[in-house]
Design an enzyme around this catalytic site. Sequence first.
Site, short mmCIF file in Angstrom:
data_model
loop_
_atom_site.label_atom_id
_atom_site.label_comp_id
_atom_site.label_asym_id
_atom_site.label_seq_id
_atom_site.Cartn_x
_atom_site.Cartn_y
_atom_site.Cartn_z
CD GLN A 1 -2.77 1.01 2.53
OE1 GLN A 1 -3.75 0.28 2.39
NE2 GLN A 1 -2.53 1.66 3.65
N GLY A 2 0.89 1.96 -1.10
CA GLY A 2 1.70 3.17 -1.23
C GLY A 2 0.86 4.41 -0.98
CB SER B 1 2.61 6.97 4.49
OG SER B 1 1.57 6.38 5.21
CB SER C 1 4.18 -2.84 5.28
OG SER C 1 4.03 -1.91 6.32
CD GLU D 1 -12.98 -7.79 11.73
OE1 GLU D 1 -13.19 -7.05 12.72
OE2 GLU D 1 -11.91 -8.35 11.52
CD GLU E 1 -0.82 11.18 19.30
OE1 GLU E 1 -0.76 10.42 18.32
OE2 GLU E 1 -0.13 11.01 20.33
C1 LIG Z 1 3.74 -0.69 11.49
C2 LIG Z 1 3.42 0.33 10.47
C3 LIG Z 1 3.09 -0.08 9.18
C4 LIG Z 1 2.81 0.90 8.20
N1 LIG Z 1 2.56 0.47 6.93
C5 LIG Z 1 2.27 1.38 5.96
C6 LIG Z 1 2.03 0.96 4.62
O1 LIG Z 1 2.13 -0.23 4.30
N2 LIG Z 1 1.74 1.88 3.69
C7 LIG Z 1 1.63 3.21 4.00
O2 LIG Z 1 1.30 3.99 3.13
N3 LIG Z 1 1.89 3.65 5.26
C8 LIG Z 1 2.21 2.77 6.24
N4 LIG Z 1 2.49 3.19 7.52
C9 LIG Z 1 2.55 4.62 7.79
C10 LIG Z 1 1.42 5.14 8.64
O3 LIG Z 1 0.21 5.15 7.91
C11 LIG Z 1 1.81 6.56 9.11
O4 LIG Z 1 2.96 6.42 9.90
C12 LIG Z 1 0.71 7.19 9.93
O5 LIG Z 1 -0.37 7.52 9.11
C13 LIG Z 1 1.21 8.47 10.64
O6 LIG Z 1 1.79 9.34 9.72
P1 LIG Z 1 3.26 9.95 9.94
O7 LIG Z 1 4.17 8.83 10.31
O8 LIG Z 1 3.58 10.77 8.77
O9 LIG Z 1 3.13 10.87 11.24
P2 LIG Z 1 2.56 12.35 11.28
O10 LIG Z 1 1.25 12.41 10.60
O11 LIG Z 1 3.62 13.28 10.82
O12 LIG Z 1 2.33 12.53 12.83
C14 LIG Z 1 3.39 12.84 13.75
C15 LIG Z 1 2.75 13.02 15.12
O13 LIG Z 1 1.84 14.15 15.08
C16 LIG Z 1 0.56 13.75 15.51
N5 LIG Z 1 -0.47 14.45 14.74
C17 LIG Z 1 -0.52 14.61 13.40
N6 LIG Z 1 -1.64 15.28 13.04
C18 LIG Z 1 -2.32 15.53 14.18
C19 LIG Z 1 -3.56 16.18 14.48
N7 LIG Z 1 -4.33 16.70 13.52
N8 LIG Z 1 -3.97 16.24 15.79
C20 LIG Z 1 -3.19 15.70 16.78
N9 LIG Z 1 -2.00 15.09 16.55
C21 LIG Z 1 -1.57 14.99 15.28
C22 LIG Z 1 0.49 12.26 15.22
O14 LIG Z 1 -0.48 11.60 16.03
C23 LIG Z 1 1.91 11.82 15.55
O15 LIG Z 1 2.05 11.62 16.93
C24 LIG Z 1 2.81 2.27 8.52
C25 LIG Z 1 3.14 2.67 9.81
C26 LIG Z 1 3.46 1.71 10.77
C27 LIG Z 1 3.84 2.17 12.15
#
Ligand SMILES: Cc1cc2nc3c(=O)[nH]c(=O)nc-3n(C[C@H](O)[C@H](O)[C@H](O)COP(=O)(O)OP(=O)(O)OC[C@H]3O[C@@H](n4cnc5c(N)ncnc54)[C@H](O)[C@@H]3O)c2cc1C
Length: 395
Positions: free
Chosen positions: A131-132, A134, A166, A249, A379
Site C-alpha cells: 500500500q503506497g 504515506s 510495508s 471487518e 492522536e
Molecule cells: C507498522 C506500520 C506499518 C505501516 N505500513 C504502511 C504501509 O504499508 N503503507 C503506507 O502507506 N503507510 C504505512 N504506515 C505509515 C502510517 O500510515 C503513518 O505512519 C501514519 O499515518 C502516521 O503518519 P506519519 O508517520 O507521517 O506521522 P505524522 O502524521 O507526521 O504525525 C506525527 C505526530 O503528530 C501527531 N499528529 C498529526 N496530526 C495531528 C492532528 N491533527 N492532531 C493531533 N496530533 C496529530 C500524530 O499523532 C503523531 O504523533 C505504517 C506505519 C506503521 C507504524
Amino acid sequence: MRFRFTPEEEAFREEIRAFLREELPAGWAESGGGGVFGEAAEDRYQFLRDFQRKLSQRGWLTLGWPKEHGGMAAGHMMQVIYSEEMAYNRAPTQVGVGPDRVGPTIILAGTKEQKARHLPGIAGAETVWCQGFSEPGSGSDLASLQTRAEADGDFFVVNGQKIWTSIAHKADWCVLLVRTDPDAPKHKGISYLLVDMTLPGIEVRPLVDLTDRHTFNEVFFDNVRVPRDCLVGELNQGWYIAAATLDFERSGINRVVAGIRIFEELAAYCRQRANGERPADRAGVGEKLAELALEFQIGRLMAYRVASMQARGQVPNAEASLSKVFGSELQQRLADAALNILGLPAQLTAVSAGAPLGGRLHEYYLSTAGLTIAAGTSEIQRNIIAGRGLGLPRG
Ligand SMILES: Cc1cc2nc3c(=O)[nH]c(=O)nc-3n(C[C@H](O)[C@H](O)[C@H](O)COP(=O)(O)OP(=O)(O)OC[C@H]3O[C@@H](n4cnc5c(N)ncnc54)[C@H](O)[C@@H]3O)c2cc1C
C-alpha cells in the site's frame, strides 16, 4: 441482549482450531509465531506464503468477499471469529494488503478487466500487494500527498516518493494514491492506481525498524509509465475509493487477542517459581495482572461491539476508533507491565537459556510502539472520538 455465538459460528471456530492444529508446525504459537509485524522475516517468509495458499484453498483468505468473486460472503461475526482464532494461535493471516484491502476495493470500484486480471491472483494467494499511501510529508494528513501522476496518452507518468511501505520489497503490485489535479481542493485531486512493481523507474529502498527487521521501505517513482487502464474508479476520486473499503471487518479483535495470548503467558510465568522466587509473591504484581485482565475483557467487548454494529449494517466511526486506541495502547501497557514485573531478565532474547516467555518480550515491547501509529495514530483516533463521537468542535 443476546450475548453468545450461534451454533454455526461456534462450529466455524472449531473448524479453524482443528485446521490450525493440523497445519501449524508443533510449538508454533508457543515460540511466538511471526511476531507483531513478522510477515517479512526472511526465515518465515516462504512458510507464510505456503500457509497463505492453504488459507486460500479453504476460502478463508477471502472470507468476506462476495461469492461471485470467489469469496464466502461471510458476515462480520464470522470474520471476527476467524481473526480471533488466527490471532490467538499466532497464525499468519495474509502477506501484504491484497485480500483485506485491495480485493475489496477492486470489487467495489474496479473495471470488469481489473476484476478478471487481479482478483484470482489475490484470492489464490499468488500475488503480493503493498500500500503506497504515506509520504515523508503526508501521513496523518494523507490528503496532502504530493506524488504526481500526469496523463500522457495511454499512460500516467508518476513521480514522487512513498514511505513506510510495508512489504514493498516483496510485492508484485502496489495500490498507489497519486495527485492528478494539483489545482483541486486536496481531497478532490487524488487518484487510485494499481501499479506493477516491476515497471522501470521504481526503486525500493529498505528501512530497518527498531526491532532490527526489514518490513518497511521507501519507494521512489521516477517517470514511471503506468497504463491508464490501471486507474481504479474515476479520475480524481481516489480519496473516496480508498475510504470506501472501510466497511470491511475492522473490529480490531486481532490486536486485543494477540495481547491476551501474551498476557496469559505472563500470568502463567508469574505463577511459577524460578530461581527460588515466584514473581506473583511480590507486592503489586497480582494487582497489576488483575488490572490487565479487566482491561483485556473490556478490549474484547469493544471489538465485539464494532463487529456487531457492522453486522447490523451500521458504520462504526468513533466506536472503531475507541477500539483501536484501547487495543493498541493496551498492548503497550502490557509490554510495559511485563518488563517492570520481570525486570532485567525480560530483556534476554531466545538465545539465553531461561529467558522469560521464550525471550520474546523485548521484541514485543519494541514492536508495540508502531501499533499506535499504524492505521491512524492514537492522536488522530482521539480527534475522531472527540469530533464524531462526542460532537466536540475541532481543536
Ligand atoms: C507498522 C506500520 C506499518 C505501516 N505500513 C504502511 C504501509 O504499508 N503503507 C503506507 O502507506 N503507510 C504505512 N504506515 C505509515 C502510517 O500510515 C503513518 O505512519 C501514519 O499515518 C502516521 O503518519 P506519519 O508517520 O507521517 O506521522 P505524522 O502524521 O507526521 O504525525 C506525527 C505526530 O503528530 C501527531 N499528529 C498529526 N496530526 C495531528 C492532528 N491533527 N492532531 C493531533 N496530533 C496529530 C500524530 O499523532 C503523531 O504523533 C505504517 C506505519 C506503521 C507504524
